[in-house]
Design an enzyme around this catalytic site. Structure first.
Site, PDB file in Angstrom:
ATOM      1  N   CYS A   1      25.673  17.715   5.195  1.00  0.00           N
ATOM      2  CA  CYS A   1      26.706  18.269   4.307  1.00  0.00           C
ATOM      3  C   CYS A   1      27.501  17.184   3.589  1.00  0.00           C
ATOM      4  O   CYS A   1      28.265  17.478   2.675  1.00  0.00           O
ATOM      5  CB  CYS A   1      27.661  19.159   5.099  1.00  0.00           C
ATOM      6  SG  CYS A   1      26.831  20.562   5.836  1.00  0.00           S
TER       7      CYS A   1
ATOM      8  N   HIS B   1      35.068  19.528   2.663  1.00  0.00           N
ATOM      9  CA  HIS B   1      33.820  20.277   2.838  1.00  0.00           C
ATOM     10  C   HIS B   1      34.168  21.649   3.411  1.00  0.00           C
ATOM     11  O   HIS B   1      34.972  21.771   4.338  1.00  0.00           O
ATOM     12  CB  HIS B   1      32.894  19.511   3.781  1.00  0.00           C
ATOM     13  CG  HIS B   1      31.707  20.300   4.202  1.00  0.00           C
ATOM     14  ND1 HIS B   1      30.908  20.977   3.304  1.00  0.00           N
ATOM     15  CD2 HIS B   1      31.180  20.557   5.434  1.00  0.00           C
ATOM     16  CE1 HIS B   1      29.951  21.596   3.961  1.00  0.00           C
ATOM     17  NE2 HIS B   1      30.094  21.363   5.257  1.00  0.00           N
TER      18      HIS B   1
ATOM     19  N   ASN C   1      29.361  28.047   3.794  1.00  0.00           N
ATOM     20  CA  ASN C   1      29.081  26.611   3.824  1.00  0.00           C
ATOM     21  C   ASN C   1      27.841  26.332   2.975  1.00  0.00           C
ATOM     22  O   ASN C   1      26.736  26.717   3.354  1.00  0.00           O
ATOM     23  CB  ASN C   1      28.867  26.186   5.284  1.00  0.00           C
ATOM     24  CG  ASN C   1      28.531  24.712   5.426  1.00  0.00           C
ATOM     25  OD1 ASN C   1      28.275  24.016   4.443  1.00  0.00           O
ATOM     26  ND2 ASN C   1      28.533  24.237   6.659  1.00  0.00           N
TER      27      ASN C   1
HETATM   28  N1  COA Z   1      29.148  37.513  15.486  1.00  0.00           N
HETATM   29  C1  COA Z   1      29.646  37.927  16.659  1.00  0.00           C
HETATM   30  N2  COA Z   1      29.679  37.140  17.752  1.00  0.00           N
HETATM   31  C2  COA Z   1      29.209  35.897  17.636  1.00  0.00           C
HETATM   32  C3  COA Z   1      28.669  35.392  16.429  1.00  0.00           C
HETATM   33  C4  COA Z   1      28.655  36.259  15.330  1.00  0.00           C
HETATM   34  N3  COA Z   1      28.179  35.892  14.130  1.00  0.00           N
HETATM   35  N4  COA Z   1      28.286  34.123  16.628  1.00  0.00           N
HETATM   36  C5  COA Z   1      28.562  33.822  17.902  1.00  0.00           C
HETATM   37  N5  COA Z   1      29.101  34.884  18.512  1.00  0.00           N
HETATM   38  C6  COA Z   1      29.558  35.026  19.897  1.00  0.00           C
HETATM   39  C7  COA Z   1      28.891  34.045  20.843  1.00  0.00           C
HETATM   40  O1  COA Z   1      27.637  34.549  21.257  1.00  0.00           O
HETATM   41  C8  COA Z   1      29.891  33.977  21.955  1.00  0.00           C
HETATM   42  O2  COA Z   1      29.724  35.095  22.780  1.00  0.00           O
HETATM   43  P1  COA Z   1      29.889  34.970  24.380  1.00  0.00           P
HETATM   44  O3  COA Z   1      31.327  34.530  24.577  1.00  0.00           O
HETATM   45  O4  COA Z   1      29.591  36.337  24.852  1.00  0.00           O
HETATM   46  O5  COA Z   1      28.902  33.923  24.801  1.00  0.00           O
HETATM   47  C9  COA Z   1      31.232  34.126  21.240  1.00  0.00           C
HETATM   48  O6  COA Z   1      30.936  34.691  19.948  1.00  0.00           O
HETATM   49  C10 COA Z   1      31.982  32.838  21.058  1.00  0.00           C
HETATM   50  O7  COA Z   1      31.089  31.878  20.531  1.00  0.00           O
HETATM   51  P2  COA Z   1      31.555  30.436  20.164  1.00  0.00           P
HETATM   52  O8  COA Z   1      30.359  29.657  19.700  1.00  0.00           O
HETATM   53  O9  COA Z   1      32.388  29.861  21.274  1.00  0.00           O
HETATM   54  O10 COA Z   1      32.530  30.767  18.930  1.00  0.00           O
HETATM   55  P3  COA Z   1      33.413  29.784  18.119  1.00  0.00           P
HETATM   56  O11 COA Z   1      34.799  30.243  18.102  1.00  0.00           O
HETATM   57  O12 COA Z   1      33.132  28.338  18.487  1.00  0.00           O
HETATM   58  O13 COA Z   1      32.851  29.986  16.648  1.00  0.00           O
HETATM   59  C11 COA Z   1      31.434  28.859  15.102  1.00  0.00           C
HETATM   60  C12 COA Z   1      31.502  29.699  16.362  1.00  0.00           C
HETATM   61  C13 COA Z   1      29.985  28.567  14.817  1.00  0.00           C
HETATM   62  C14 COA Z   1      32.030  29.660  13.970  1.00  0.00           C
HETATM   63  C15 COA Z   1      32.224  27.542  15.332  1.00  0.00           C
HETATM   64  O14 COA Z   1      31.838  26.934  16.518  1.00  0.00           O
HETATM   65  C16 COA Z   1      32.041  26.563  14.202  1.00  0.00           C
HETATM   66  O15 COA Z   1      32.434  26.815  13.096  1.00  0.00           O
HETATM   67  N6  COA Z   1      31.493  25.391  14.532  1.00  0.00           N
HETATM   68  C17 COA Z   1      31.298  24.367  13.539  1.00  0.00           C
HETATM   69  C18 COA Z   1      30.227  24.800  12.589  1.00  0.00           C
HETATM   70  C19 COA Z   1      30.114  23.895  11.432  1.00  0.00           C
HETATM   71  O16 COA Z   1      31.067  23.468  10.873  1.00  0.00           O
HETATM   72  N7  COA Z   1      28.869  23.601  11.064  1.00  0.00           N
HETATM   73  C20 COA Z   1      28.571  22.863   9.925  1.00  0.00           C
HETATM   74  C21 COA Z   1      29.087  21.482   9.959  1.00  0.00           C
HETATM   75  S1  COA Z   1      28.746  20.752   8.434  1.00  0.00           S
END
Ligand code: COA
Length: 330
Positions: free
Chosen positions: A115, A255, A285
Site C-alpha cells: 500500500c 493511507h 482500502n
Molecule cells: N464481519 C463480521 N465479523 C467479522 C468480520 C466481518 N467482516 N471480520 C472478522 N470478524 C469477526 C472475527 O471472526 C472475530 O470473531 P471472533 O471474536 O468470534 O473470533 C471478530 O470479528 C473480531 O475480529 P478481529 O480480527 O479481532 O477484529 P478487529 O477489531 O481487529 O478488526 C480488522 C478486524 C481487519 C478490521 C482490523 O484488524 C484491521 O483493520 N486490521 C488492519 C488491516 C489493515 O489495515 N490492512 C491493510 C494494511 S495496508
C-alpha cells in the site's frame, strides 16, 4: 536545490459500487460490523472488458492530472506507478500507460511496495528530478485489488477496493513542492500481509470480476498495531526533519486502510480529525491508489492552497511505510 513539485492531480474509480449491504449477501458480515470496525460503507469494483483494467484506470487518472498541470504527455520524462495488481506480470502497467498516453520520451516502470507504492514512487520521481536527469514526471498509484481478493474471507474482502490516482511533478528551486520523503521497510513482518497462491470462487453478484490465482492473506490484529505505530513514528520523523510541529500541518492525507487506524495515528500526532482527510467511507482500502485519490479529492474540494503544508503518510505490505511533507503548489 531542485525538487519536484505537484502541479496537477487526477483520480478515477470504477463505476460499480459494492455496498456493505451487498457484502452481506456474499459473506457472513453486517453493515454495522464493517462500519464500526473500519469506517468503510462502500467500495468500487472494476469490471472486465469495461475499460477498467489497472492501466485503464491509471491512464484516465493521469489524463486528468496532466490536464490540470497543463503538461503534455510527450513532455513527460518519467512515468512511475505504485501497484501490486498490474494488468499483467509483465510488461509493467506503467509501460501500458505510456503507450495509451503516447508519452514516447518517458521512461516507465512500476514500483511494488504494498500500500506504500505511491509514496515510494513519489520518492523515486522527486529524487530523479533532484538529479536534473528528469524534468517532468507522472506518479501514479493504481490497483484492482478485487482481482486478488478472497471473496470467501470476511476479514479481508470487506476492506478492499479498486481505483487510481495520479500527480504530475515539475521541477522547482523555490521553497515548495515535495520537501522530503522518508521511507522504511521491514521484511521480517512480510507474513502479516501477503498474496498467497491459490484459487477461490467469485460470488455470482461479482461475476464480472476477473480472478487471478493468488489472494490477500492478512493477520489483521497484529497489522493494526504495527500500522498505528509506524504511521505515527514516520510522520514525526518527517515533521522533525523540517522543524515543523503538527500544528503547522494544514491537512494530513493518510493511507486509507481503516478509520480506527487513522484516528489512533492522528491522536498520537496530536492532529485533530478535522485536519485529516478521509474518503475510505466511499472506496475502502485501494492500496497504492488511496493517497493519490484522497489528495486529488482534497484538491478538487478546495481544501488546499499554495503554501499549505500537507503531510502524506502510508503503511503497507512488506512491511513498508513512509511519509512526505509537501508544501502545496497547485
Ligand atoms: N464481519 C463480521 N465479523 C467479522 C468480520 C466481518 N467482516 N471480520 C472478522 N470478524 C469477526 C472475527 O471472526 C472475530 O470473531 P471472533 O471474536 O468470534 O473470533 C471478530 O470479528 C473480531 O475480529 P478481529 O480480527 O479481532 O477484529 P478487529 O477489531 O481487529 O478488526 C480488522 C478486524 C481487519 C478490521 C482490523 O484488524 C484491521 O483493520 N486490521 C488492519 C488491516 C489493515 O489495515 N490492512 C491493510 C494494511 S495496508
Amino acid at each position: 536545490m531542485i525538487k519536484g513539485r505537484i502541479v496537477g492531480t487526477g483520480s478515477t474509480t470504477p463505476k460499480r459500487i459494492l455496498t456493505n449491504k451487498d457484502l452481506e449477501t456474499i459473506v457472513d458480515t453486517t453493515d454495522e460490523w464493517i462500519t464500526r470496525r473500519t469506517g468503510i460503507k462502500e467500495r468500487r469494483i472494476s469490471s472486465n472488458g469495461q475499460g477498467e483494467n489497472t492501466s485503464d484506470l491509471a491512464t484516465s487518472a493521469s489524463l486528468k492530472a496532466l490536464e490540470m498541470a497543463g503538461v503534455s504527455a510527450d513532455a513527460l520524462d518519467m512515468i512511475v506507478m505504485g501497484t501490486v495488481t498490474p494488468d499483467r506480470q509483465f510488461p509493467s502497467a506503467a509501460c501500458l500507460v505510456q503507450k495509451a498516453l503516447n508519452a514516447s520520451k518517458a521512461v516507465a516502470f512500476d514500483v511494488s511496495a504494498g500500500c506504500s507504492g505511491f509514496l515510494y514512487a513519489l520518492s523515486v520521481a522527486t529524487n530523479a528530478i533532484a538529479t536534473g536527469n528528469c524534468k517532468n514526471a507522472l506518479v501514479i498509484g493504481a490497483e484492482r485489488l478485487s482481482t486478488i481478493t478472497n471473496w470467501e474471507d470476511r476479514s479481508t474482502c470487506v476492506l478492499l477496493g479498486d481505483g487510481a490516482g495520479a500527480v504530475v511533478l515539475t521541477p522547482t528551486t523555490e521553497h515548495d513542492g515535495i520537501l522530503s520523503t522518508h521511507l522504511e521497510s521491514d521484511g521480517s513482518f512480510w507474513n502479516l500481509l501477503y498474496a498467497s497462491n491459490g484459487t477461490y470462487k467469485i460470488p455470482e453478484i461479482l461475476d464480472t470480476v476477473e480472478g487471478k490465482p493468488f489472494y490477500v492473506k492478512m493477520e489483521g490484529n497484529r497489522l493494526f498495531k504495527k500500522a498505528v505505530e509506524c504511521l505515527a513514528d514516520i510522520a514525526l520523523v518527517a515533521l522533525e526533519h523540517h522543524g515543523l510541529s503538527s500544528a503547522d500541518i494544514t491537512l494530513m492525507v493518510p493511507h486509507q486502510a481503516n478509520l480506527r487506524i487513522i484516528r489512533a495515528a492522528a491522536e498520537r500526532l496530536s492532529i485533530p480529525m478535522d485536519k485529516v482527510y478521509t474518503n475510505l467511507q466511499k472506496y475502502g482500502n485501494t492500496s497504492s491508489a488511496s493517497i493519490p485519490i484522497a489528495l486529488d479529492e482534497a484538491n478538487q474540494e478546495g481544501l488546499l492552497k499554495a503554501g499549505d503544508y500537507v503531510l502524506l503518510v502510508t503503511f503497507g505490505a512488506g512491511l513498508t511505510w513512509g511519509a512526505s511533507v509537501v508544501k502545496w503548489s497547485v
